[in-house]
Design an enzyme around this catalytic site. Structure first.
Site, PDB file in Angstrom:
ATOM      1  N   ARG A  23      46.354 104.509  27.301  1.00 43.40           N
ATOM      2  CA  ARG A  23      45.439 105.225  28.204  1.00 43.40           C
ATOM      3  C   ARG A  23      44.857 104.312  29.278  1.00 43.40           C
ATOM      4  O   ARG A  23      44.351 104.767  30.280  1.00 43.40           O
ATOM      5  CB  ARG A  23      44.276 105.835  27.418  1.00 43.40           C
ATOM      6  CG  ARG A  23      44.705 106.841  26.367  1.00 43.40           C
ATOM      7  CD  ARG A  23      43.555 107.183  25.454  1.00 43.40           C
ATOM      8  NE  ARG A  23      43.142 105.949  24.747  1.00 43.40           N
ATOM      9  CZ  ARG A  23      41.948 105.773  24.209  1.00 43.40           C
ATOM     10  NH1 ARG A  23      41.027 106.703  24.268  1.00 43.40           N
ATOM     11  NH2 ARG A  23      41.663 104.647  23.578  1.00 43.40           N
ATOM     12  N   GLN A  46      19.447  93.101  40.279  1.00 44.10           N
ATOM     13  CA  GLN A  46      20.129  93.693  41.429  1.00 44.10           C
ATOM     14  C   GLN A  46      21.629  93.481  41.285  1.00 44.10           C
ATOM     15  O   GLN A  46      22.066  92.403  40.892  1.00 44.10           O
ATOM     16  CB  GLN A  46      19.614  93.022  42.703  1.00 44.10           C
ATOM     17  CG  GLN A  46      20.202  93.524  43.987  1.00 44.10           C
ATOM     18  CD  GLN A  46      19.563  92.865  45.193  1.00 44.10           C
ATOM     19  OE1 GLN A  46      18.369  92.669  45.246  1.00 44.10           O
ATOM     20  NE2 GLN A  46      20.375  92.514  46.174  1.00 44.10           N
ATOM     21  N   ASP A  47      22.412  94.503  41.603  1.00 45.51           N
ATOM     22  CA  ASP A  47      23.867  94.400  41.666  1.00 45.51           C
ATOM     23  C   ASP A  47      24.303  94.558  43.118  1.00 45.51           C
ATOM     24  O   ASP A  47      23.786  95.411  43.842  1.00 45.51           O
ATOM     25  CB  ASP A  47      24.538  95.492  40.828  1.00 45.51           C
ATOM     26  CG  ASP A  47      24.487  95.218  39.340  1.00 45.51           C
ATOM     27  OD1 ASP A  47      23.856  94.237  38.931  1.00 45.51           O
ATOM     28  OD2 ASP A  47      25.077  95.995  38.578  1.00 45.51           O
ATOM     29  N   ASN A  48      25.272  93.722  43.537  1.00 44.79           N
ATOM     30  CA  ASN A  48      25.807  93.769  44.892  1.00 44.79           C
ATOM     31  C   ASN A  48      27.319  93.859  44.829  1.00 44.79           C
ATOM     32  O   ASN A  48      27.933  93.443  43.848  1.00 44.79           O
ATOM     33  CB  ASN A  48      25.423  92.508  45.676  1.00 44.79           C
ATOM     34  CG  ASN A  48      23.934  92.319  45.780  1.00 44.79           C
ATOM     35  OD1 ASN A  48      23.192  93.264  46.016  1.00 44.79           O
ATOM     36  ND2 ASN A  48      23.482  91.095  45.603  1.00 44.79           N
ATOM     37  N   ARG A  58      33.330  83.346  52.206  1.00 48.30           N
ATOM     38  CA  ARG A  58      31.906  83.706  52.240  1.00 48.30           C
ATOM     39  C   ARG A  58      31.139  82.596  51.518  1.00 48.30           C
ATOM     40  O   ARG A  58      31.440  82.269  50.388  1.00 48.30           O
ATOM     41  CB  ARG A  58      31.652  85.042  51.552  1.00 48.30           C
ATOM     42  CG  ARG A  58      32.236  86.226  52.293  1.00 48.30           C
ATOM     43  CD  ARG A  58      31.818  87.529  51.617  1.00 48.30           C
ATOM     44  NE  ARG A  58      32.432  88.673  52.213  1.00 48.30           N
ATOM     45  CZ  ARG A  58      31.862  89.449  53.142  1.00 48.30           C
ATOM     46  NH1 ARG A  58      30.652  89.172  53.569  1.00 48.30           N
ATOM     47  NH2 ARG A  58      32.504  90.487  53.631  1.00 48.30           N
ATOM     48  N   LYS A  71      23.631  84.200  39.649  1.00 49.62           N
ATOM     49  CA  LYS A  71      24.611  85.246  39.937  1.00 49.62           C
ATOM     50  C   LYS A  71      25.671  85.270  38.848  1.00 49.62           C
ATOM     51  O   LYS A  71      26.153  84.223  38.429  1.00 49.62           O
ATOM     52  CB  LYS A  71      25.286  84.989  41.287  1.00 49.62           C
ATOM     53  CG  LYS A  71      24.329  85.036  42.463  1.00 49.62           C
ATOM     54  CD  LYS A  71      25.025  84.668  43.752  1.00 49.62           C
ATOM     55  CE  LYS A  71      24.042  84.672  44.911  1.00 49.62           C
ATOM     56  NZ  LYS A  71      24.658  84.212  46.150  1.00 49.62           N
ATOM     57  N   HIS A 118      26.734  79.020  46.337  1.00 45.28           N
ATOM     58  CA  HIS A 118      27.851  79.833  45.877  1.00 45.28           C
ATOM     59  C   HIS A 118      28.665  80.347  47.059  1.00 45.28           C
ATOM     60  O   HIS A 118      28.118  80.666  48.115  1.00 45.28           O
ATOM     61  CB  HIS A 118      27.315  81.035  45.075  1.00 45.28           C
ATOM     62  CG  HIS A 118      28.380  82.008  44.714  1.00 45.28           C
ATOM     63  ND1 HIS A 118      28.561  83.188  45.394  1.00 45.28           N
ATOM     64  CD2 HIS A 118      29.338  81.951  43.765  1.00 45.28           C
ATOM     65  CE1 HIS A 118      29.586  83.823  44.860  1.00 45.28           C
ATOM     66  NE2 HIS A 118      30.072  83.092  43.880  1.00 45.28           N
ATOM     67  N   TYR A 131      28.614  91.262  42.085  1.00 41.96           N
ATOM     68  CA  TYR A 131      27.747  90.252  41.497  1.00 41.96           C
ATOM     69  C   TYR A 131      26.390  90.817  41.123  1.00 41.96           C
ATOM     70  O   TYR A 131      25.838  91.644  41.807  1.00 41.96           O
ATOM     71  CB  TYR A 131      27.616  88.998  42.363  1.00 41.96           C
ATOM     72  CG  TYR A 131      27.322  89.172  43.819  1.00 41.96           C
ATOM     73  CD1 TYR A 131      26.072  88.850  44.341  1.00 41.96           C
ATOM     74  CD2 TYR A 131      28.312  89.609  44.694  1.00 41.96           C
ATOM     75  CE1 TYR A 131      25.814  88.962  45.694  1.00 41.96           C
ATOM     76  CE2 TYR A 131      28.058  89.720  46.049  1.00 41.96           C
ATOM     77  CZ  TYR A 131      26.806  89.406  46.542  1.00 41.96           C
ATOM     78  OH  TYR A 131      26.553  89.525  47.880  1.00 41.96           O
ATOM     79  N   GLU A 142      16.678  82.347  52.437  1.00 46.00           N
ATOM     80  CA  GLU A 142      18.126  82.160  52.372  1.00 46.00           C
ATOM     81  C   GLU A 142      18.523  80.894  53.114  1.00 46.00           C
ATOM     82  O   GLU A 142      18.022  80.614  54.200  1.00 46.00           O
ATOM     83  CB  GLU A 142      18.832  83.372  52.985  1.00 46.00           C
ATOM     84  CG  GLU A 142      20.341  83.276  52.899  1.00 46.00           C
ATOM     85  CD  GLU A 142      21.032  84.484  53.498  1.00 46.00           C
ATOM     86  OE1 GLU A 142      22.143  84.767  53.060  1.00 46.00           O
ATOM     87  OE2 GLU A 142      20.473  85.113  54.417  1.00 46.00           O
ATOM     88  N   LYS A 168      27.403  83.249  61.085  1.00 45.54           N
ATOM     89  CA  LYS A 168      26.333  82.615  60.299  1.00 45.54           C
ATOM     90  C   LYS A 168      26.870  81.433  59.499  1.00 45.54           C
ATOM     91  O   LYS A 168      26.275  80.354  59.490  1.00 45.54           O
ATOM     92  CB  LYS A 168      25.704  83.656  59.362  1.00 45.54           C
ATOM     93  CG  LYS A 168      24.610  83.119  58.477  1.00 45.54           C
ATOM     94  CD  LYS A 168      23.924  84.258  57.746  1.00 45.54           C
ATOM     95  CE  LYS A 168      24.244  84.227  56.298  1.00 45.54           C
ATOM     96  NZ  LYS A 168      23.555  85.252  55.522  1.00 45.54           N
ATOM     97  N   ASP A 169      28.006  81.605  58.825  1.00 43.44           N
ATOM     98  CA  ASP A 169      28.562  80.520  58.010  1.00 43.44           C
ATOM     99  C   ASP A 169      29.111  79.378  58.861  1.00 43.44           C
ATOM    100  O   ASP A 169      29.043  78.223  58.474  1.00 43.44           O
ATOM    101  CB  ASP A 169      29.621  81.050  57.049  1.00 43.44           C
ATOM    102  CG  ASP A 169      29.008  81.880  55.924  1.00 43.44           C
ATOM    103  OD1 ASP A 169      27.783  81.782  55.705  1.00 43.44           O
ATOM    104  OD2 ASP A 169      29.746  82.626  55.264  1.00 43.44           O
TER     105      ASP A 169
END
Length: 185
Positions: A23, A46-48, A58, A71, A118, A131, A142, A168-169
């Protein structure tokens, strides 16, 4: 669920017990009881989820204490190389990194506690990444490190001409210039 320590203290690879039959399959992707029995006391709030295409890198992201985030990350579809960099002053592995391939096939997850930067690179055509976090997003706290910093020398498993970074990165500081306030205990 089996928790395996890595060479860097407090980083864990989580491998679920997968129950498969004609199944499909079933597995626990997280068990607070298993974590607590292993001495890991994290309350996720929190879940993302993100979706990215091949070549996307990223990270390397983190939030300053006391807004830092642990995380628990995993891949729902596709394949990524997940990376954590130790930012804890006084740690014997300060500035070192650990990586693990996370795929929808191996169903592993990676526990990245507070005090680490991370990031991940997408190695499949696309990947859906999930995550859990133990602290809410705090934009004013941040911070980040340029993911291609040569002093870290992270092998993202991508050809240089295929790496896709956000603006940004691309503008993150190098490791030596990054602000962080984590202490190893």
């Amino acid at each position: 669920m089996k928790l395996t320590k890595t060479k860097i203290k407090d980083l864990y690879i989580c491998e679920p017990r997968i129950f498969e039959d004609n199944r499909g399959y079933f597995f626990e992707s997280y068990s607070q009881r298993v974590f607590k029995e292993s001495g890991i006391n994290i309350d996720f709030v929190q879940d993302n989820e993100s979706k990215s295409s091949y070549g996307v890198v990223r990270g390397l992201h983190y939030q300053l204490a006391p807004y830092a985030q642990s995380k628990l990350v995993r891949v729902l579809s596709g394949k990524v190389l997940d990376v954590a960099v130790d930012l804890r002053k006084g740690s014997p592995t300060f500035g070192q990194w650990e990586s693990i391939e996370l795929t929808n096939d191996n169903k592993r997850s990676f526990l990245v506690p507070q005090g680490f930067a991370h990031g991940f690179s997408v190695l499949s055509n696309e990947a859906v990444f999930s995550y859990k976090c133990d602290n809410f997003y705090s934009p004013e706290n941040e911070r980040g490190i340029h993911p291609l910093d040569s002093t870290l020398n992270i092998d993202w498993k991508l050809p240089a001409d295929k790496v896709l970074l956000s603006e940004k990165d691309r503008n993150q500081p190098l490791f030596k210039d990054a602000e962080h306030n984590f202490i190893f205990d």
